[in-house]
Design an enzyme around this catalytic site. Structure first.
Site, PDB file in Angstrom:
ATOM      1  N   ASP A   1     -45.108-105.778  65.427  1.00 61.01           N
ATOM      2  CA  ASP A   1     -44.084-105.155  64.592  1.00 61.01           C
ATOM      3  C   ASP A   1     -42.900-106.071  64.330  1.00 61.01           C
ATOM      4  O   ASP A   1     -42.098-105.822  63.445  1.00 61.01           O
ATOM      5  CB  ASP A   1     -43.522-103.932  65.323  1.00 61.01           C
ATOM      6  CG  ASP A   1     -44.237-102.670  64.941  1.00 61.01           C
ATOM      7  OD1 ASP A   1     -44.687-102.564  63.786  1.00 61.01           O
ATOM      8  OD2 ASP A   1     -44.348-101.780  65.802  1.00 61.01           O
TER       9      ASP A   1
HETATM   10  C1  GLC Z   1     -39.203-102.064  67.404  1.00 64.15           C
HETATM   11  C2  GLC Z   1     -39.117-102.766  68.734  1.00 64.15           C
HETATM   12  C3  GLC Z   1     -40.363-103.470  69.007  1.00 64.15           C
HETATM   13  C4  GLC Z   1     -41.402-102.404  69.077  1.00 64.15           C
HETATM   14  C5  GLC Z   1     -41.471-101.712  67.725  1.00 64.15           C
HETATM   15  C6  GLC Z   1     -42.437-100.604  67.747  1.00 64.15           C
HETATM   16  O1  GLC Z   1     -39.399-102.962  66.392  1.00 64.15           O
HETATM   17  O2  GLC Z   1     -38.071-103.674  68.787  1.00 64.15           O
HETATM   18  O3  GLC Z   1     -40.297-104.245  70.171  1.00 64.15           O
HETATM   19  O4  GLC Z   1     -42.619-102.921  69.410  1.00 64.15           O
HETATM   20  O5  GLC Z   1     -40.239-101.172  67.390  1.00 64.15           O
HETATM   21  O6  GLC Z   1     -42.555 -99.942  66.543  1.00 64.15           O
HETATM   22  C1  GLC Z   2     -45.216-101.383  70.191  1.00 67.49           C
HETATM   23  C2  GLC Z   2     -45.680-100.551  69.043  1.00 67.49           C
HETATM   24  C3  GLC Z   2     -46.986-101.051  68.499  1.00 67.49           C
HETATM   25  C4  GLC Z   2     -46.922-102.514  68.217  1.00 67.49           C
HETATM   26  C5  GLC Z   2     -46.439-103.277  69.423  1.00 67.49           C
HETATM   27  C6  GLC Z   2     -46.220-104.733  69.145  1.00 67.49           C
HETATM   28  O1  GLC Z   2     -46.023-101.182  71.299  1.00 67.49           O
HETATM   29  O2  GLC Z   2     -45.802 -99.205  69.404  1.00 67.49           O
HETATM   30  O3  GLC Z   2     -47.336-100.366  67.323  1.00 67.49           O
HETATM   31  O4  GLC Z   2     -48.177-102.948  67.815  1.00 67.49           O
HETATM   32  O5  GLC Z   2     -45.221-102.743  69.864  1.00 67.49           O
HETATM   33  O6  GLC Z   2     -45.155-104.950  68.290  1.00 67.49           O
END
Ligand code: GLC
Ligand code: GLC
Length: 811
Positions: free
Chosen positions: A483
């Site tokens: 993400d």
């Molecule tokens: C936000 C967080 C990230 C997480 C993501 C999940 O971007 O900073 O670390 O994995 O949300 O949707």
């Molecule tokens: C968090 C989010 C997931 C994403 C991951 C890496 O765990 O829930 O959707 O893939 O972060 O960013």
């Protein structure tokens, strides 16, 4: 250092020191009423939606930690204590908290008095029950007062913590007998209230927090408990609570039991009132009557145990390694069920007020629970698919109450469509229920756009196929699985969303990771097409997959590992010439799992690079070297301090991808070594470093660049649960559902001599014994079913109800 131990017979984790590094919690409830419950009796309850129907308050970020909960004060002469130690923190003579499957038990004793609180949410009902047992183990009579205490939330947890100008005037309660009713906003549009009750008439009560705690009082020193007792206050506005007082006289060796409940009641509009201003309590009275005595509590507990035993029985292992057994048989599957129930909504790190259900998260969670509850997996797949857009892209999140896509985040996460294929494919392999593909399923939640689910999968595949960049690799959009890799975002203002600022698509930024997914799940799509006799479509899809695979091996290959991406300028992300972020874990895992470079050697080299560059004693880091400054062109990933989260943290979710990848190359020792590094039961001894619960996975562990290397965060709600279960059950132990039956292909550590698995599959029970007399890592020499050898390595689908003994000889 440990703070407790596993009790595998009872399927519990027993905490023996209340000062755990962080609150260690459990989840009570698996239908509509839920409670988070910590080892010191902290936590909160909600009905269905942790934001909109919050029954009790919880202050995240509080100091001291974990103050709100299901408190029980014991007053014994001048001494006041809690069996769970918090919030008074009086030293106890003994303490334990047993977190079991859907229930928790806290016991504390002091000065020959022992008090036990047992909590559970009964199946089929919307309430939390608490049984309290008080025992006088001393030689003289004791006069003891008990004070249970909870603080109500004014329903919408966000508004409750923000809109004080209104909220301080709306709190309302009623008290009748042994029940306290919380009815804020019931006078207007709400048709629901909460009720706290006990099964005996209390000697006192309070419903105003100020009266119970004192205006400047604290939960650690409630005025009523330390002073002259409850005052009989009725809350008008401010902070409604439920507190009661019971004065007990206990002869030596005598025990008293009390039952308490916290219920959620909904009334039809026309039945809201008994008379003007007085709520209709009929449904509440019926609930209270259902749990009025010890037997009813016992029954609820035994129903719960049967329920959980049933769920976990679809995959049971006997391996001779007790840590492995307890992860596979109990805790990993339990965590998969909790992620099914909660998605990413409510934990001690997810406030319950934030994101809804993630499209990709929910599809991946499915991989871990589809064998446990296939029917509910079916429903989940159709819900998720209904939020897909007609062009095959998808809402990134949807709201569980409405099941509608979340507009604020929208779409543009270009890995999402492929996860729908992954989840559906897992369902088909588990169940053989091809009828799901015919289910008419909305696009964009619009029934007029409904098409069979099969069409959704087709559009998922086609979306990637038609969104390739200059190197023939899939465009990344707002982000892919990571993400925080935001290559089209360019966010410069604090507070902006990293993901949704900037265009959702750039013409150039590409993802090698999505390419790996396209090869892996594209092939799953091809298999589905072939099964349905869509031969031309399958062949056409194979050609597209071959092109992308070639692109990965040329533009996506960096010489020693797979690159991560190309940014909006066409520069490599995750290559040896990069200043930082030279190698990422995700493409190594996904591309090798997809079989890319398996024959030509790249796969082997990529995994060696993972070992050399990313592995630590606590697991595999997401990338190296960590980013040391914010880079506009890469986005959120570079916003984190080095070693945390996506910036070179040990992101547990993709460690099992490497485990699976290692088994693809036949490396059983190596795969199991990596599995053990992050598996909670194996690192229980370093709880003071790891800090989160030693019975569940956390989202991340701080990486080697972090000052707190080895410290975990964000326990419970993570895709790690599903993926590690896949890695151990399907890839290491090697019992893998296929479209045509169970495939047997273990890839195990050499010293594992033999193991047994009982696997329920499509209604039949497979009792599988695997022997490894020559101590190989992979390779099946012979399989017999009911004593007769079978051809190949796929067990046939048996009649529902059948029980078969299978013997597998490795070598
Ligand atoms: C936000 C967080 C990230 C997480 C993501 C999940 O971007 O900073 O670390 O994995 O949300 O949707
Ligand atoms: C968090 C989010 C997931 C994403 C991951 C890496 O765990 O829930 O959707 O893939 O972060 O960013």
């Amino acid at each position: 250092m440990k703070y407790g131990h596993f009790d595998d017979i009872r399927r519990e984790y027993v905490i023996t020191d209340p000062r755990t590094p962080l609150p260690w919690i459990n989840y009570l409830g698996s239908e509509e009423f839920f409670t988070l419950f910590s080892n010191t009796a902290g936590g909160y309850a909600f009905y269905k939606d942790a934001r909109l129907r919050r029954l009790t308050r919880y202050r995240y970020n509080n100091a001291p930690l974990d103050q709100e909960g299901f408190r029980l004060y014991v007053r014994d002469g001048n001494s006041v204590w809690n069996p769970g130690w918090q919030p008074v923190q009086a030293e106890l003579d003994s303490y334990s908290c047993r977190h079991g499957l859907g229930y928790s038990v806290i016991s504390g004793s002091k000065d020959s008095v022992s008090v036990t609180q047992e909590l559970l949410v009964p199946q089929g009902d919307n309430c939390l029950l608490m049984r309290v047992t008080v025992e006088n183990a001393g030689k003289s009579e004791k006069r003891i007062s008990l004070f249970p205490f909870i603080e109500f939330c004014l329903w919408d947890a966000v508004d409750d913590g923000a809109n004080f100008q209104r909220n301080y005037s709306i709190g309302e309660v009623e008290v009748e007998g042994a029940a306290i009713y919380h009815k804020s906003e019931y006078r207007e549009r709400r048709n629901h209230y909460a009720v706290f009750w006990s099964n005996r008439i209390p000697d006192g009560f309070d419903t105003s927090r100020d009266a119970f705690l004192g205006a400047y009082g604290s939960p650690a020193r409630p005025e009523a408990v330390f002073g002259k007792g409850c005052t009989g206050s009725i809350a008008h506005g401010w902070q409604p609570v439920a507190a009661q007082q019971f004065d007990l006289k206990l002869e030596p060796c005598k025990t008293e039991k009390l039952i308490f409940g916290l219920g959620y009641i909904e009334n039809p509009q026309e039945e809201k009132w008994l008379r003007p201003g007085i709520i209709n309590k009929e449904r509440a009275s019926a609930m209270i009557a259902r749990y009025s005595d010890d037997t009813s509590f016992e029954n609820a507990l035994s129903v719960l145990k049967t329920y959980w035993n049933g769920l976990l029985s679809s995959y049971q292992l006997e391996s001779g390694d007790e840590k492995l057994n307890r992860m596979v048989n109990i805790w990993n599957q339990y965590q998969c069920m909790v992620t099914f129930n909660m998605s990413r909504s409510a934990s001690y790190y997810e406030s319950g007020t934030g994101r809804g259900m993630g499209f990709r998260d929910s599809c991946q969670d499915l991989l871990g629970f589809v064998h446990i509850i296939p029917d509910r997996a079916r429903e989940r797949i159709l819900d998720i698919a209904a939020t897909q857009f007609p062009d095959g892209s998808a809402y990134h999140q949807y709201q569980p109450l409405t099941k509608k896509g979340n507009l604020a985040v929208g779409s543009g996460f270009n890995d999402d469509p492929l996860w729908l294929i992954a989840g559906t494919d897992a369902y088909l392999r588990e169940t053989g229920d091809w009828s799901i593909l015919n289910e008419p399923t909305d696009f964009d939640n619009d029934p007029s756009l409904a098409e069979p689910l099969l069409e959704h999968l087709r559009r998922s595949f086609n979306y990637i196929k038609t969104h390739l960049g200059p190197h023939g690799l899939p465009l990344i959009g707002r982000a892919d699985w990571n993400d925080c890799l935001n290559l089209n975002c360019f966010s410069e203002s604090p507070g902006e969303s990293f993901q949704t600022t900037g265009p959702s698509e750039g013409p150039v930024a590409e993802s090698v990771f999505i390419a790996g997914m396209f090869v892996k799940y594209g092939r799953a799509w091809v298999d589905i097409c072939r099964h349905l006799d869509l031969i031309e479509e399958a062949e056409a899809a194979e050609k597209e997959i071959a092109k992308v695979e070639q692109a990965v091996l040329s533009a996506g290959w960096d010489g020693k590992w797979f690159r991560r991406a190309f940014d909006a300028y066409g520069n490599v992300v995750g290559g040896q010439d990069c200043e930082e972020g030279q190698i990422f874990i995700e493409p190594q895992g996904m591309c090798v799992m997809a079989g890319i470079g398996q024959e030509t050697g790249e796969a082997e080299i990529a995994l060696q690079s993972v070992g050399n560059r990313l592995e630590t004693k606590y697991g595999i880091m997401l990338l190296q070297p960590a980013y040391t400054r914010y880079r506009l062109e890469l986005g959120e990933i570079t916003s984190y301090p080095p070693g945390y989260k996506e910036n070179a943290g040990i992101f547990c979710h993709n460690n099992p991808w490497i485990v699976c990848a290692e088994t693809m190359l036949g490396h059983g020792n190596r795969a199991f070594d990596l599995y053990r590094k992050t598996a909670p039961a194996y690192i229980e001894d370093i709880s003071e470093i790891h800090r989160t619960e030693p019975y569940v996975y956390s989202q991340m562990i701080a990486g080697a660049d972090a000052p707190s290397f080895g410290e975990a965060k964000n326990s419970w709600l993570t895709g790690t649960a599903a993926w590690t279960f896949v890695s151990i059950s399907q890839y290491i132990l090697g019992i893998q559902p296929t479209l045509n039956g169970l495939q047997i292909n273990p890839c195990i550590p050499r010293d594992l001599h033999s193991f047994r698995i009982v696997r329920r599959y499509r209604g039949a029970t497979y009792r599988i014994t695997v022997d490894n007399p020559e101590h190989v890592e992979q390779g099946v020499r012979e399989i017999t079913l009911g004593g007769k050898p079978i051809q190949g390595s796929v067990l046939p689908v048996l009649d529902s109800g059948a029980v078969a003994d299978i013997h597998v000889l490795m070598g």
